[in-house]
Write a protein that holds these residues in place. Structure first.
Motif, PDB file in Angstrom:
ATOM      1  N   ILE A  47       0.812  -1.211   0.000  1.00 19.19           N
ATOM      2  CA  ILE A  47       0.000   0.000   0.000  1.00 19.19           C
ATOM      3  C   ILE A  47       0.853   1.272   0.000  1.00 19.19           C
ATOM      4  N   ARG A  48       2.146   1.136   0.306  1.00 23.09           N
ATOM      5  CA  ARG A  48       3.007   2.328   0.397  1.00 23.09           C
ATOM      6  C   ARG A  48       4.395   1.968  -0.110  1.00 23.09           C
ATOM      7  N   LEU A  49       4.943   2.814  -0.975  1.00 23.84           N
ATOM      8  CA  LEU A  49       6.284   2.618  -1.503  1.00 23.84           C
ATOM      9  C   LEU A  49       7.043   3.931  -1.376  1.00 23.84           C
ATOM     10  N   ASP A  50       8.091   3.934  -0.557  1.00 20.69           N
ATOM     11  CA  ASP A  50       8.836   5.149  -0.231  1.00 20.69           C
ATOM     12  C   ASP A  50      10.291   4.939  -0.635  1.00 20.69           C
ATOM     13  N   LEU A  51      10.713   5.607  -1.712  1.00 19.88           N
ATOM     14  CA  LEU A  51      12.064   5.421  -2.250  1.00 19.88           C
ATOM     15  C   LEU A  51      12.915   6.678  -2.080  1.00 19.88           C
ATOM     16  N   HIS A  52      12.571   7.522  -1.129  1.00 26.87           N
ATOM     17  CA  HIS A  52      13.374   8.738  -0.937  1.00 26.87           C
ATOM     18  C   HIS A  52      14.751   8.377  -0.376  1.00 26.87           C
ATOM     19  N   PRO A  53      15.745   9.262  -0.503  1.00 28.20           N
ATOM     20  CA  PRO A  53      17.106   8.929  -0.074  1.00 28.20           C
ATOM     21  C   PRO A  53      17.200   8.696   1.434  1.00 28.20           C
ATOM     22  N   VAL A  54      18.211   7.919   1.791  1.00 20.80           N
ATOM     23  CA  VAL A  54      18.534   7.701   3.201  1.00 20.80           C
ATOM     24  C   VAL A  54      19.567   8.734   3.617  1.00 20.80           C
ATOM     25  N   PHE A  55      19.299   9.421   4.695  1.00 19.68           N
ATOM     26  CA  PHE A  55      20.256  10.367   5.249  1.00 19.68           C
ATOM     27  C   PHE A  55      21.035   9.680   6.357  1.00 19.68           C
ATOM     28  N   SER A  56      22.343   9.757   6.286  1.00 15.73           N
ATOM     29  CA  SER A  56      23.177   9.171   7.332  1.00 15.73           C
ATOM     30  C   SER A  56      23.920  10.264   8.062  1.00 15.73           C
ATOM     31  N   HIS A  57      24.110  10.068   9.351  1.00 18.42           N
ATOM     32  CA  HIS A  57      24.761  11.046  10.214  1.00 18.42           C
ATOM     33  C   HIS A  57      26.167  10.553  10.495  1.00 18.42           C
ATOM     34  N   ALA A  58      27.106  10.959   9.632  1.00 11.98           N
ATOM     35  CA  ALA A  58      28.461  10.446   9.759  1.00 11.98           C
ATOM     36  C   ALA A  58      29.145  10.929  11.019  1.00 11.98           C
ATOM     37  N   ASP A  59      28.981  12.198  11.336  1.00 10.22           N
ATOM     38  CA  ASP A  59      29.501  12.737  12.593  1.00 10.22           C
ATOM     39  C   ASP A  59      28.611  13.899  12.971  1.00 10.22           C
ATOM     40  N   HIS A  60      29.047  14.669  13.959  1.00 10.93           N
ATOM     41  CA  HIS A  60      28.195  15.721  14.501  1.00 10.93           C
ATOM     42  C   HIS A  60      27.912  16.824  13.492  1.00 10.93           C
ATOM     43  N   ASP A  61      28.758  16.987  12.485  1.00 13.42           N
ATOM     44  CA  ASP A  61      28.594  18.111  11.570  1.00 13.42           C
ATOM     45  C   ASP A  61      28.403  17.696  10.117  1.00 13.42           C
ATOM     46  N   ASP A  62      28.432  16.399   9.837  1.00 15.63           N
ATOM     47  CA  ASP A  62      28.428  15.957   8.454  1.00 15.63           C
ATOM     48  C   ASP A  62      27.267  15.022   8.192  1.00 15.63           C
ATOM     49  N   PHE A  63      26.340  15.442   7.330  1.00 17.18           N
ATOM     50  CA  PHE A  63      25.223  14.611   6.911  1.00 17.18           C
ATOM     51  C   PHE A  63      25.451  14.205   5.451  1.00 17.18           C
ATOM     52  N   THR A  64      25.250  12.937   5.149  1.00 17.08           N
ATOM     53  CA  THR A  64      25.347  12.464   3.783  1.00 17.08           C
ATOM     54  C   THR A  64      24.034  11.827   3.376  1.00 17.08           C
ATOM     55  N   TRP A  65      23.781  11.790   2.075  1.00 17.98           N
ATOM     56  CA  TRP A  65      22.558  11.173   1.594  1.00 17.98           C
ATOM     57  C   TRP A  65      22.856  10.389   0.326  1.00 17.98           C
ATOM     58  N   THR A  66      22.063   9.357   0.095  1.00 17.74           N
ATOM     59  CA  THR A  66      22.295   8.467  -1.026  1.00 17.74           C
ATOM     60  C   THR A  66      21.025   8.422  -1.875  1.00 17.74           C
ATOM     61  N   PRO A  67      21.001   9.124  -3.022  1.00 21.86           N
ATOM     62  CA  PRO A  67      19.776   9.221  -3.820  1.00 21.86           C
ATOM     63  C   PRO A  67      19.565   7.995  -4.698  1.00 21.86           C
ATOM     64  N   MET A  68      18.328   7.813  -5.139  1.00 21.45           N
ATOM     65  CA  MET A  68      17.991   6.776  -6.099  1.00 21.45           C
ATOM     66  C   MET A  68      18.190   7.309  -7.500  1.00 21.45           C
ATOM     67  N   ASP A  69      18.707   6.468  -8.374  1.00 22.01           N
ATOM     68  CA  ASP A  69      18.913   6.850  -9.757  1.00 22.01           C
ATOM     69  C   ASP A  69      18.517   5.665 -10.625  1.00 22.01           C
TER      70      ASP A  69
END
Length: 612
Positions: A47-69
């Motif tokens: 009923i629900r499909l959510d393919l938005h990127p995952v945000f990871s918290h590498a350290d206190h000041d650095d956020f990374t994200w991995t998009p779908m392509d």
């Protein structure tokens, strides 16, 4: 019970690369346990499909994200029970119009996407969806060829969200000329075009949607664009309109006298434009109005009880930064109870506004700089327990605070600066997040602080009046302090060692007092300190070495160091605003900006402190 074959589901989604987002799809047999997939509990339908990127918290000041392509399969929405599809943050290389074939009521979301050119030949396959109810295309890069597709996906659309999509110039021509045009979306209730670069005149925009949409549309958001012109009388043809957002544009001219004919309107937001003239008295006929915001325009004239004649549901009133004078009959009693009262820079005085006595539930009150020159009556200090924001600055208010034992449900922001209050500072004012009492006539000591503990107090400004005696040594009771300003008083003695326990302190101002020249070694623990204003001839060198980011106010013979001594930073606080349903949402409202100052060859350079 339905069991989905893994290969079949992957085929329907398409060939995608998610950089680890869909790792669970490779190792988990039960597709209902995959990341981004939700099934109903009984039949196990997807009923629900959510393919938005995952945000990871590498350290206190650095956020990374991995998009779908990758490529989305045209069979994706053959998932017959799918009701929510979220492709936010994707970068789709292929987008086929024929992929919309849902059978249940569906929400389709694209956010932060880059849409390619749509093949016009694919439009022959569209309009097959009988249930796509909500289409959200937000913060994306959209080619103009996409709009015919969007408007022909479904005749059942009741919400179209096109916010922050870098749209510029005019409303896309497809809105007016496609077979299933905007005007013929007879079930459309919500149209959001805010946060774009639309620069058409408002009358032209409102002429485009013809047909049944004028009877169905309930929410129209054109805020934060570059729309010009005046609010035309044609707006009253939208008979079902409940929420109208035109704030942060370039509108000018006067409001139409018949604006009150929008009798269903619950929200009217015209803030931060260039509108002129008086507010039409017909506004008082909007019996459903809950939110009225016309702040930061050039309105003038008088506001009387006629403007509020039938506004019994009003909760949010913002008239600030206009040249409006409020003048009510002596016997008038408002029929509403306001949550937010924002009348800054309106003319309310010279007497203190007695109508405030009828308002018993406000959480936000700002009547700063409102030409009041009067004593504050004692009844005013019976403040509501739900108070969040109290600003009475830059007036000529006077009086002595009563000794009350008020308790608030939360810790409000309070600014009473630049008035003529006198006597001692009441303890209840320290049960706040921000307390600004600078430039008044308070006197006495701060000895009562040691009987208080407040881990929410961020900002204290008690400068420019007549405090005396030694500072108490119990600042560990206020560990969240970021700004402390005690300058220009008659304080004496030593700088308390407990200042060293204020690990979040960024600004400390204690100049123009009579403190001794010794700094406590504990100040080396204040690693966040950016601005120290002492005006003491000798500094503790170990303290300076331990605080490489610190700027101090000092007699300077080093021009290069002096030129680098001015800093500016901002501290954000939260505020509360009302929506049309009477709910609240957080909103960043108040900032504190500070500048270091220097003395260059005996001349002190100008500096500033702003809390607003």
């Amino acid at each position: 019970m339905v069991t989905h074959n893994k290969l079949d589901i992957i085929y329907k989604v398409g060939q995608v690369s998610c950089y680890g987002n869909l790792a669970s799809w490779a190792i988990e047999e039960d597709c209902c346990r995959w990341r981004g997939v939700e099934c109903d509990n009984r039949a196990r339908h997807i009923i629900r499909l959510d393919l938005h990127p995952v945000f990871s918290h590498a350290d206190h000041d650095d956020f990374t994200w991995t998009p779908m392509d990758g490529v989305i399969s045209s069979s994706l929405l053959d998932l017959r029970h799918l009701s929510h599809l979220d492709l936010a943050g994707t970068s789709l290389r292929k987008f086929q119009a024929s992929s919309v074939h849902t059978h249940s009521r569906c929400t389709l979301t694209y956010q932060d996407c880059q849409f390619p050119v749509v093949d016009p030949s694919s439009l022959s396959h569209i309009n097959s969806s009988k249930s796509l109810a909500v289409l959200q295309l937000i913060d994306s890069i959209v080619h103009p060829s996409t709009f015919p597709l969007l408007l022909n996906m479904s005749n059942e659309l009741n919400a179209l969200h096109l916010s922050e999509n870098h749209l510029n110039g005019t409303i896309p021509i497809s809105f007016a000329h496609m077979g299933s045009s905007l005007g013929n979306l007879c079930k459309l209730r919500t149209l959001l075009l805010n946060g774009n670069y639309i620069n058409e005149p408002l009358p032209v925009i409102l002429e485009k949607p013809t047909g049944c949409i004028k009877d169905s549309l309930q929410v129209l958001d054109l805020s934060v664009n570059q729309i010009k012109g005046s609010l035309p009388e044609i707006i009253t043809r939208f008979s079902s309109l409940k929420e109208l957002y035109l704030d942060d544009n370039k509108l000018d001219g006067a409001l139409p006298d018949n604006v009150g004919n929008l009798s269903s309107l619950a929200v009217l937001n015209l803030a931060r434009n260039k509108l002129t003239g008086s507010l039409p008295q017909s506004i008082g006929l909007m019996s459903g109005l809950k939110v009225l915001d016309v702040s930061s325009n050039s309105f003038n004239g008088f506001i009387s009880e006629i403007h509020f004649l039938k506004l019994s549901k009003l909760k949010f009133l913002t008239l600030s930064f206009n040249s409006l004078s409020l003048n009510f009959s002596s016997g008038w009693i408002p029929r509403f109870q306001l949550n937010t009262i924002n009348l800054r820079c309106c003319k309310l005085g010279p007497s203190f506004p007695v109508r405030l006595q009828t308002q018993r539930n406000f959480s936000h009150l700002n009547i700063s700089n409102s030409e009041i020159s009067d004593n504050i009556p004692n009844w005013f200090w019976r403040l509501p327990s739900n108070l969040l924001f109290l600003y009475l600055s830059f007036s000529n208010l006077s009086g002595k605070f009563p000794d009350l034992h008020l308790r608030f449900n939360s810790f409000p922001l309070v600014s009473l600066s630049s008035n003529r209050f006198h006597g001692s500072i009441p303890r209840f004012l320290f049960n706040t997040t921000v307390l600004n009492l600078s430039k008044n006539m308070f006197s006495g000591t701060l000895s009562t602080l040691c009987s208080l503990i407040n881990d929410n107090l961020n900002h204290v400004s008690l400068s420019d009046y007549q405090l005396s005696g030694n500072l108490p040594d119990c600042w560990m009771n206020f560990k969240q302090l970021v700004v402390l300003n005690l300058e220009s008083n008659s304080l004496s003695g030593v700088i308390p060692s407990s200042f060293g326990l204020l690990h979040k302190l960024q600004t400390l101002r204690v100049s123009n007092n009579s403190f001794s020249s010794e700094l406590p070694p504990s100040l080396t623990n204040c690693r966040s300190l950016k601005l120290l204003d002492l005006v003491i001839e000798s500094f503790s060198q170990p303290f300076i070495k331990h605080n490489s980011n610190l700027f101090t106010k000092f007699d300077c013979n080093d021009q290069e160091r002096c030129s680098n001594a001015t800093i500016k930073y901002t501290i954000l606080y939260s505020n509360t605003i009302w929506d049309s349903n009477g709910g609240t949402s957080d909103h960043s409202a108040a900032t504190y900006t500070d500048y270091a100052s220097v003395v260059w060859k005996g001349v002190e350079q100008e500096y500033g402190k702003i809390l607003g």
